[in-house]
Scaffold this active site. Sequence first.
Site, PDB file in Angstrom:
ATOM      1  N   ASP A   1     -13.723  14.891 -21.337  1.00 50.06           N
ATOM      2  CA  ASP A   1     -12.616  15.546 -22.039  1.00 50.06           C
ATOM      3  C   ASP A   1     -11.626  16.102 -21.004  1.00 50.06           C
ATOM      4  O   ASP A   1     -10.785  15.363 -20.495  1.00 50.06           O
ATOM      5  CB  ASP A   1     -13.216  16.623 -22.949  1.00 50.06           C
ATOM      6  CG  ASP A   1     -12.189  17.372 -23.775  1.00 50.06           C
ATOM      7  OD1 ASP A   1     -11.040  16.911 -23.872  1.00 50.06           O
ATOM      8  OD2 ASP A   1     -12.531  18.434 -24.344  1.00 50.06           O
TER       9      ASP A   1
ATOM     10  N   THR B   1     -16.361  18.974 -16.107  1.00 49.48           N
ATOM     11  CA  THR B   1     -17.799  18.778 -15.908  1.00 49.48           C
ATOM     12  C   THR B   1     -18.068  17.637 -14.927  1.00 49.48           C
ATOM     13  O   THR B   1     -18.870  17.774 -13.998  1.00 49.48           O
ATOM     14  CB  THR B   1     -18.494  18.442 -17.251  1.00 49.48           C
ATOM     15  OG1 THR B   1     -18.110  19.408 -18.219  1.00 49.48           O
ATOM     16  CG2 THR B   1     -19.996  18.421 -17.105  1.00 49.48           C
TER      17      THR B   1
ATOM     18  N   ASP C   1     -22.784  17.198 -30.109  1.00 51.34           N
ATOM     19  CA  ASP C   1     -23.126  18.220 -31.084  1.00 51.34           C
ATOM     20  C   ASP C   1     -21.987  19.193 -31.330  1.00 51.34           C
ATOM     21  O   ASP C   1     -21.028  19.265 -30.563  1.00 51.34           O
ATOM     22  CB  ASP C   1     -24.346  19.013 -30.601  1.00 51.34           C
ATOM     23  CG  ASP C   1     -23.994  19.926 -29.428  1.00 51.34           C
ATOM     24  OD1 ASP C   1     -23.428  19.423 -28.427  1.00 51.34           O
ATOM     25  OD2 ASP C   1     -24.244  21.143 -29.516  1.00 51.34           O
TER      26      ASP C   1
ATOM     27  N   LYS D   1     -11.735  10.796 -23.499  1.00 50.77           N
ATOM     28  CA  LYS D   1     -10.718  11.520 -24.296  1.00 50.77           C
ATOM     29  C   LYS D   1      -9.682  12.054 -23.316  1.00 50.77           C
ATOM     30  O   LYS D   1      -9.754  13.208 -22.902  1.00 50.77           O
ATOM     31  CB  LYS D   1     -11.447  12.650 -25.046  1.00 50.77           C
ATOM     32  CG  LYS D   1     -10.673  13.292 -26.154  1.00 50.77           C
ATOM     33  CD  LYS D   1     -11.581  14.026 -27.147  1.00 50.77           C
ATOM     34  CE  LYS D   1     -12.033  15.382 -26.725  1.00 50.77           C
ATOM     35  NZ  LYS D   1     -12.756  16.140 -27.776  1.00 50.77           N
TER      36      LYS D   1
HETATM   37  P1  IMP Z   1     -15.141  18.379 -20.059  1.00 51.90           P
HETATM   38  O1  IMP Z   1     -15.737  19.166 -18.922  1.00 51.90           O
HETATM   39  O2  IMP Z   1     -13.990  19.113 -20.701  1.00 51.90           O
HETATM   40  O3  IMP Z   1     -14.782  16.975 -19.702  1.00 51.90           O
HETATM   41  O4  IMP Z   1     -16.183  18.379 -21.202  1.00 51.90           O
HETATM   42  C1  IMP Z   1     -17.243  17.596 -21.189  1.00 51.90           C
HETATM   43  C2  IMP Z   1     -18.301  18.089 -22.146  1.00 51.90           C
HETATM   44  O5  IMP Z   1     -17.754  18.809 -23.257  1.00 51.90           O
HETATM   45  C3  IMP Z   1     -18.995  16.917 -22.720  1.00 51.90           C
HETATM   46  O6  IMP Z   1     -20.089  16.547 -21.933  1.00 51.90           O
HETATM   47  C4  IMP Z   1     -19.413  17.423 -24.072  1.00 51.90           C
HETATM   48  O7  IMP Z   1     -20.646  18.084 -23.962  1.00 51.90           O
HETATM   49  C5  IMP Z   1     -18.360  18.417 -24.455  1.00 51.90           C
HETATM   50  N1  IMP Z   1     -17.340  17.843 -25.359  1.00 51.90           N
HETATM   51  C6  IMP Z   1     -16.071  17.477 -25.065  1.00 51.90           C
HETATM   52  N2  IMP Z   1     -15.433  16.979 -26.127  1.00 51.90           N
HETATM   53  C7  IMP Z   1     -16.330  17.009 -27.141  1.00 51.90           C
HETATM   54  C8  IMP Z   1     -16.269  16.591 -28.534  1.00 51.90           C
HETATM   55  O8  IMP Z   1     -15.273  16.074 -29.061  1.00 51.90           O
HETATM   56  N3  IMP Z   1     -17.410  16.787 -29.243  1.00 51.90           N
HETATM   57  C9  IMP Z   1     -18.544  17.334 -28.719  1.00 51.90           C
HETATM   58  N4  IMP Z   1     -18.636  17.710 -27.439  1.00 51.90           N
HETATM   59  C10 IMP Z   1     -17.538  17.562 -26.655  1.00 51.90           C
END
Ligand code: IMP
Length: 227
Positions: A142, A146, A204, A173
């Site tokens: 996203d 992470t 989840d 995304k």
């Molecule tokens: P990032 O660090 O923003 O890329 O987020 C990654 C983590 O956020 C993913 O591994 C998911 O656990 C969670 N996440 C991001 N988008 C979604 C979503 O649409 N549904 C559920 N979990 C999400």
Amino acid sequence: MGDAPDLRESYSLMPPHELHGQRPFQDGYLDEVEGILLSHRQIRSRIDAIAREMYADFSDNSALFVYLCDGSRRFAQELGASIESQELSLRFSPLPLTAKSYHGNTSTGNVVIDESELAVIRDRLHEDRDITDVVLIEDIVDTGLTMTRTARDIAKLREHPLMNVSICTLLDKPERRLDIAQNLPIQYVGFVIPDLFVIGFGLDYNGRFRDMDHIGIPTREAIEKYA
Ligand code: IMP
Ligand code: MG
């Protein structure tokens, strides 16, 4: 990666009760899902294609696979099942790594990585010098925070001989991607999706829907109920 369907331009949400002849819904989920973005059948066929891509790249078994807990366990399991059913001779025994960054449906901004799991991966990389690549298996990228942190911590585990770190994500995304995450080494992608909060197939909402077979959007009522 170029083959990943891009749902940002157009997508449709299938009413959950119209999933004829496909896996039924687990108890309780039918009324809590607004629509299905990706059916289990669609997910499976992309996973089969990703398995073949990975086999083309790593048939020499030079890759170590690591899956991010808990969201990516389902994806990793089905990747393994696909490798087996297509009889691809790829050594695939992914190691778990817990990296937590998310609460509810917004990112919190900090990432906590499990040190003892990281130590297991470090030991493996030091024992097995033939490993040239670490492939991180993720459910969704996203903001990219992470994966930026995780890829950095993994890369630090072994400096000689240097190894390559890449990412395999079921969902990409990109809409909210941070500047620091623009150059993430995303090598394998299932689907590129618009900025929607999705659930199911490992994803989840506060612990709910992880075991749903399809990927969909929760209803407004479900979002309020499990907030
Ligand atoms: P990032 O660090 O923003 O890329 O987020 C990654 C983590 O956020 C993913 O591994 C998911 O656990 C969670 N996440 C991001 N988008 C979604 C979503 O649409 N549904 C559920 N979990 C999400
Ligand atoms: Mg995750």
